[in-house]
Design a protein around this motif. Structure first.
Motif, PDB file in Angstrom:
ATOM      1  N   LEU A   1      13.949  32.850  75.835  1.00 50.35           N
ATOM      2  CA  LEU A   1      14.636  33.911  74.936  1.00 50.35           C
ATOM      3  C   LEU A   1      15.588  33.786  74.167  1.00 50.35           C
ATOM      4  O   LEU A   1      15.640  34.716  73.095  1.00 50.35           O
ATOM      5  N   GLU A   2      16.530  33.502  75.018  1.00 45.90           N
ATOM      6  CA  GLU A   2      18.192  33.317  74.919  1.00 45.90           C
ATOM      7  C   GLU A   2      18.396  32.767  73.475  1.00 45.90           C
ATOM      8  O   GLU A   2      18.863  33.201  72.505  1.00 45.90           O
ATOM      9  N   GLN A   3      17.763  31.832  73.496  1.00 43.99           N
ATOM     10  CA  GLN A   3      17.626  31.131  72.254  1.00 43.99           C
ATOM     11  C   GLN A   3      17.228  31.515  71.319  1.00 43.99           C
ATOM     12  O   GLN A   3      16.942  31.111  70.364  1.00 43.99           O
ATOM     13  N   GLN A   4      16.312  32.544  71.773  1.00 46.94           N
ATOM     14  CA  GLN A   4      15.202  32.570  70.553  1.00 46.94           C
ATOM     15  C   GLN A   4      16.214  33.712  69.462  1.00 46.94           C
ATOM     16  O   GLN A   4      16.266  33.820  67.711  1.00 46.94           O
ATOM     17  N   LYS A   5      17.727  33.759  70.147  1.00 48.65           N
ATOM     18  CA  LYS A   5      18.489  35.039  68.917  1.00 48.65           C
ATOM     19  C   LYS A   5      18.947  34.231  68.044  1.00 48.65           C
ATOM     20  O   LYS A   5      19.242  34.833  66.911  1.00 48.65           O
ATOM     21  N   ASN A   6      18.708  33.258  68.201  1.00 45.20           N
ATOM     22  CA  ASN A   6      18.851  31.603  67.372  1.00 45.20           C
ATOM     23  C   ASN A   6      18.749  32.085  66.178  1.00 45.20           C
ATOM     24  O   ASN A   6      19.078  31.263  65.118  1.00 45.20           O
ATOM     25  N   PHE A   7      17.629  32.384  66.185  1.00 44.47           N
ATOM     26  CA  PHE A   7      16.358  32.329  65.526  1.00 44.47           C
ATOM     27  C   PHE A   7      15.908  34.204  64.608  1.00 44.47           C
ATOM     28  O   PHE A   7      14.924  34.573  65.470  1.00 44.47           O
ATOM     29  N   PRO A   8      16.792  34.453  63.982  1.00 42.94           N
ATOM     30  CA  PRO A   8      16.261  36.056  63.696  1.00 42.94           C
ATOM     31  C   PRO A   8      14.965  35.740  62.995  1.00 42.94           C
ATOM     32  O   PRO A   8      14.621  37.100  62.784  1.00 42.94           O
ATOM     33  N   GLU A   9      14.283  35.055  62.213  1.00 48.74           N
ATOM     34  CA  GLU A   9      12.882  35.120  61.721  1.00 48.74           C
ATOM     35  C   GLU A   9      12.171  34.847  63.014  1.00 48.74           C
ATOM     36  O   GLU A   9      10.993  35.352  62.519  1.00 48.74           O
ATOM     37  N   ALA A  10      12.362  34.391  64.139  1.00 46.99           N
ATOM     38  CA  ALA A  10      11.659  34.058  64.964  1.00 46.99           C
ATOM     39  C   ALA A  10      10.898  35.611  65.600  1.00 46.99           C
ATOM     40  O   ALA A  10      11.315  36.586  65.695  1.00 46.99           O
ATOM     41  N   THR A  11       9.460  35.453  65.815  1.00 50.03           N
ATOM     42  CA  THR A  11       8.895  36.429  65.880  1.00 50.03           C
ATOM     43  C   THR A  11       8.553  36.492  67.970  1.00 50.03           C
ATOM     44  O   THR A  11       7.357  36.943  67.905  1.00 50.03           O
ATOM     45  N   GLY A  12       8.751  35.301  68.039  1.00 44.89           N
ATOM     46  CA  GLY A  12       8.697  35.582  70.177  1.00 44.89           C
ATOM     47  C   GLY A  12       7.168  34.571  70.341  1.00 44.89           C
ATOM     48  O   GLY A  12       7.025  34.065  71.167  1.00 44.89           O
ATOM     49  N   GLU A  13       6.980  33.876  68.659  1.00 48.97           N
ATOM     50  CA  GLU A  13       5.326  33.045  69.260  1.00 48.97           C
ATOM     51  C   GLU A  13       6.437  31.742  69.815  1.00 48.97           C
ATOM     52  O   GLU A  13       5.647  31.193  70.547  1.00 48.97           O
ATOM     53  N   LEU A  14       7.439  30.670  69.530  1.00 47.89           N
ATOM     54  CA  LEU A  14       7.404  29.795  70.343  1.00 47.89           C
ATOM     55  C   LEU A  14       8.121  29.924  71.025  1.00 47.89           C
ATOM     56  O   LEU A  14       7.572  29.197  72.343  1.00 47.89           O
ATOM     57  N   THR A  15       8.580  31.293  71.633  1.00 48.27           N
ATOM     58  CA  THR A  15       8.793  31.195  72.949  1.00 48.27           C
ATOM     59  C   THR A  15       7.922  31.683  73.674  1.00 48.27           C
ATOM     60  O   THR A  15       8.231  30.888  74.529  1.00 48.27           O
ATOM     61  N   ASP A  16       6.786  32.319  73.481  1.00 46.67           N
ATOM     62  CA  ASP A  16       5.379  32.218  74.214  1.00 46.67           C
ATOM     63  C   ASP A  16       5.003  30.793  74.970  1.00 46.67           C
ATOM     64  O   ASP A  16       4.539  30.585  75.510  1.00 46.67           O
ATOM     65  N   LEU A  17       4.998  29.948  73.050  1.00 44.08           N
ATOM     66  CA  LEU A  17       4.580  28.756  73.755  1.00 44.08           C
ATOM     67  C   LEU A  17       4.634  27.231  73.994  1.00 44.08           C
ATOM     68  O   LEU A  17       4.351  27.111  75.372  1.00 44.08           O
ATOM     69  N   LEU A  18       7.027  27.838  74.349  1.00 42.00           N
ATOM     70  CA  LEU A  18       6.900  26.795  75.402  1.00 42.00           C
ATOM     71  C   LEU A  18       7.504  27.200  76.562  1.00 42.00           C
ATOM     72  O   LEU A  18       7.232  26.856  77.698  1.00 42.00           O
ATOM     73  N   SER A  19       7.101  28.677  76.631  1.00 45.15           N
ATOM     74  CA  SER A  19       6.913  29.446  78.115  1.00 45.15           C
ATOM     75  C   SER A  19       5.438  29.332  78.641  1.00 45.15           C
ATOM     76  O   SER A  19       5.226  28.477  80.280  1.00 45.15           O
ATOM     77  N   ASP A  20       4.330  28.699  78.012  1.00 43.62           N
ATOM     78  CA  ASP A  20       3.082  28.161  78.045  1.00 43.62           C
ATOM     79  C   ASP A  20       2.976  26.513  78.718  1.00 43.62           C
ATOM     80  O   ASP A  20       2.504  26.390  79.818  1.00 43.62           O
ATOM     81  N   VAL A  21       4.244  25.981  77.605  1.00 44.13           N
ATOM     82  CA  VAL A  21       3.809  24.561  77.936  1.00 44.13           C
ATOM     83  C   VAL A  21       4.997  24.459  79.192  1.00 44.13           C
ATOM     84  O   VAL A  21       4.680  23.571  80.143  1.00 44.13           O
ATOM     85  N   ALA A  22       5.662  25.340  79.856  1.00 45.09           N
ATOM     86  CA  ALA A  22       6.732  25.375  80.886  1.00 45.09           C
ATOM     87  C   ALA A  22       5.543  25.536  82.672  1.00 45.09           C
ATOM     88  O   ALA A  22       5.489  25.220  83.495  1.00 45.09           O
ATOM     89  N   PHE A  23       4.407  26.610  81.996  1.00 41.57           N
ATOM     90  CA  PHE A  23       3.429  26.915  83.025  1.00 41.57           C
ATOM     91  C   PHE A  23       2.948  25.412  82.856  1.00 41.57           C
ATOM     92  O   PHE A  23       2.000  25.261  84.480  1.00 41.57           O
ATOM     93  N   ALA A  24       2.586  25.284  82.230  1.00 41.69           N
ATOM     94  CA  ALA A  24       1.116  23.597  82.093  1.00 41.69           C
ATOM     95  C   ALA A  24       2.477  23.416  82.998  1.00 41.69           C
ATOM     96  O   ALA A  24       1.447  22.101  84.272  1.00 41.69           O
ATOM     97  N   ALA A  25       3.003  22.713  82.875  1.00 39.56           N
ATOM     98  CA  ALA A  25       3.938  21.944  83.938  1.00 39.56           C
ATOM     99  C   ALA A  25       3.911  22.013  85.492  1.00 39.56           C
ATOM    100  O   ALA A  25       4.086  21.122  85.906  1.00 39.56           O
TER     101      ALA A  25
ATOM    102  N   ASN B   1      -6.199  23.508  78.503  1.00 36.74           N
ATOM    103  CA  ASN B   1      -6.942  25.348  79.741  1.00 36.74           C
ATOM    104  C   ASN B   1      -5.863  26.003  79.481  1.00 36.74           C
ATOM    105  O   ASN B   1      -5.758  27.064  79.033  1.00 36.74           O
ATOM    106  N   ALA B   2      -5.106  26.075  80.041  1.00 32.31           N
ATOM    107  CA  ALA B   2      -3.631  26.440  80.736  1.00 32.31           C
ATOM    108  C   ALA B   2      -2.922  26.666  79.491  1.00 32.31           C
ATOM    109  O   ALA B   2      -2.766  27.977  79.349  1.00 32.31           O
ATOM    110  N   ILE B   3      -3.099  25.984  78.435  1.00 30.68           N
ATOM    111  CA  ILE B   3      -1.784  26.659  77.573  1.00 30.68           C
ATOM    112  C   ILE B   3      -3.026  27.527  76.186  1.00 30.68           C
ATOM    113  O   ILE B   3      -2.897  28.659  75.103  1.00 30.68           O
ATOM    114  N   GLY B   4      -3.994  26.438  76.305  1.00 32.52           N
ATOM    115  CA  GLY B   4      -5.295  26.443  74.655  1.00 32.52           C
ATOM    116  C   GLY B   4      -5.851  28.112  74.949  1.00 32.52           C
ATOM    117  O   GLY B   4      -5.950  28.972  73.872  1.00 32.52           O
TER     118      GLY B   4
END
Ligand code: P6P
Length: 333
Positions: A12-36, A78-81
């Motif tokens: 989330l903190e990293q997302q502040k470096n991308f003003p155009e970020a919609t939060g989607e990338l943040t969510d999917l990286l969190s999804d990957v962490a959950f699957a891990a 499945n966890a991410i999809g």
């Protein structure tokens, strides 16, 4: 006591470096962490075959026990999809592309190796999950196709790996540095442990399977002779470190310095390692950490892919060390 920062908070903190970020990338990286976390839970128990049963058998709960890499594959898909953020996926375990159950809203493509080095699990050697994320080119996620996966590594928006070893560490980049997080099982979180990883300009380790010496070309053989000569002025001889698990060899060299080489061989003339879900993500991380990654001649990230499972030679690690290995491959030395 240093501030405890979870990977989700850091993303989330990293997302502040991308003003155009919609939060989607943040969510999917969190999804990957959950699957891990789900994969880790099984990998760390892998030795308990009496409870889990052998792959292909059923465990004490009567559940079919899958090979861990297939288990990891299923979990990640499945966890991410299920969250609908990925329009399409490509896995080392699946011949063709994977369209997740809810892909209609996804803007991204996920390429991954669910459990690289899984043959090492039975002897308790570190293994890893490697992932690569692209924004799809298709305007409609429902029309996502293989071309949304087959993009140059330079187009990646995020990449990372999880190494399941003495501790479980997740390392990722979004193009704004490389950051590592160590899993704390007492709270079930990945906590920031390696902020802004930079790899040394040169190291003292070289990683190559010298058992394949007879299959190497002349350049690789001359490189091996060179790296083992006595010459204190250039830090030679280097020490051999070869675990035979890509993520483990890469992670060590990333932190301590060194070079990993999987060159062309007679058995694998195009190299053994896979471009889309092994070389590209590790190359993105390595370059973000100040290192270098090529196929011996060109940047890995500039290779224009033609097939999902295509292979590539891989020269990756400390900038100066990779350049030396390349010069032998190119016949300059
Ligand atoms: P070799 C594991 O099977 C793997 O895909 C990588 O993790 C590892 O770096 C490589 O193959 C080892 O290959 O031919 O040296 O056994």
């Amino acid at each position: 006591m240093s501030q405890l920062i979870t990977i989700e908070r850091h993303i989330l903190e990293q997302q502040k470096n991308f003003p155009e970020a919609t939060g989607e990338l943040t969510d999917l990286l969190s999804d990957v962490a959950f699957a891990a976390k789900l994969v880790r839970r099984e990998v760390v128990r892998a030795g308990l075959v009496d409870i889990l049963g052998f792959a292909g058998s059923t465990n004490v709960q009567g559940e079919e026990v899958k090979k861990l890499d297939l288990f990891a594959n299923d979990k990640i898909i499945n966890a991410i999809g299920q969250h609908g953020r990925f329009a399409i996926m490509g896995s080392e375990e699946n011949e063709g592309i994977i369209i997740p159950p809810k892909n209609e809203t996804g803007s991204y493509a996920l390429l991954f190796d669910p459990l690289d080095g899984s043959s090492n699990i039975d002897v308790n050697v570190s293994v890893g999950t490697i992932f690569s994320i692209y924004r799809i080119k298709s305007s409609n996620p429902c029309n996502a196709s293989i071309s949304d996966c087959l993009q140059k590594g330079s187009e990646q928006v995020a990449a990372g790996y999880v190494i399941y070893g003495s501790s479980v560490v997740m390392v990722y980049t979004t193009g704004n540095g490389v950051h590592g997080f160590t899993y704390d099982p007492t709270i079930g979180e990945f906590l920031l442990s390696h902020e802004n990883i930079t790899t040394p300009e040169s190291g003292k380790y070289y990683s190559i399977n010298e058992g394949s010496y007879a299959q190497f070309n002349d350049g690789t053989k001359r490189y091996l002779d060179y790296i083992k000569e006595e010459d204190p002025a250039t830090g030679r001889p280097y020490s051999t470190r070869y675990i035979g698990s890509l993520v483990a060899d890469f992670h060590r060299n990333l932190l301590t310095g060194g070079v990993f080489v999987y060159p062309p061989t007679t058995k694998h003339p195009s190299g053994k390692l896979r471009l889309m879900y092994e070389a590209n993500p590790l190359a993105f991380i390595c370059e973000q950490a100040g290192g270098r990654a090529t196929d011996g001649h060109r940047r890995i990230l500039e290779i224009d892919p033609s097939e999902l499972h295509q292979r590539t030679p891989l020269y990756i690690g400390s900038m100066a060390d990779v350049k030396v290995a390349e010069e032998f491959e190119q016949g300059i030395r």
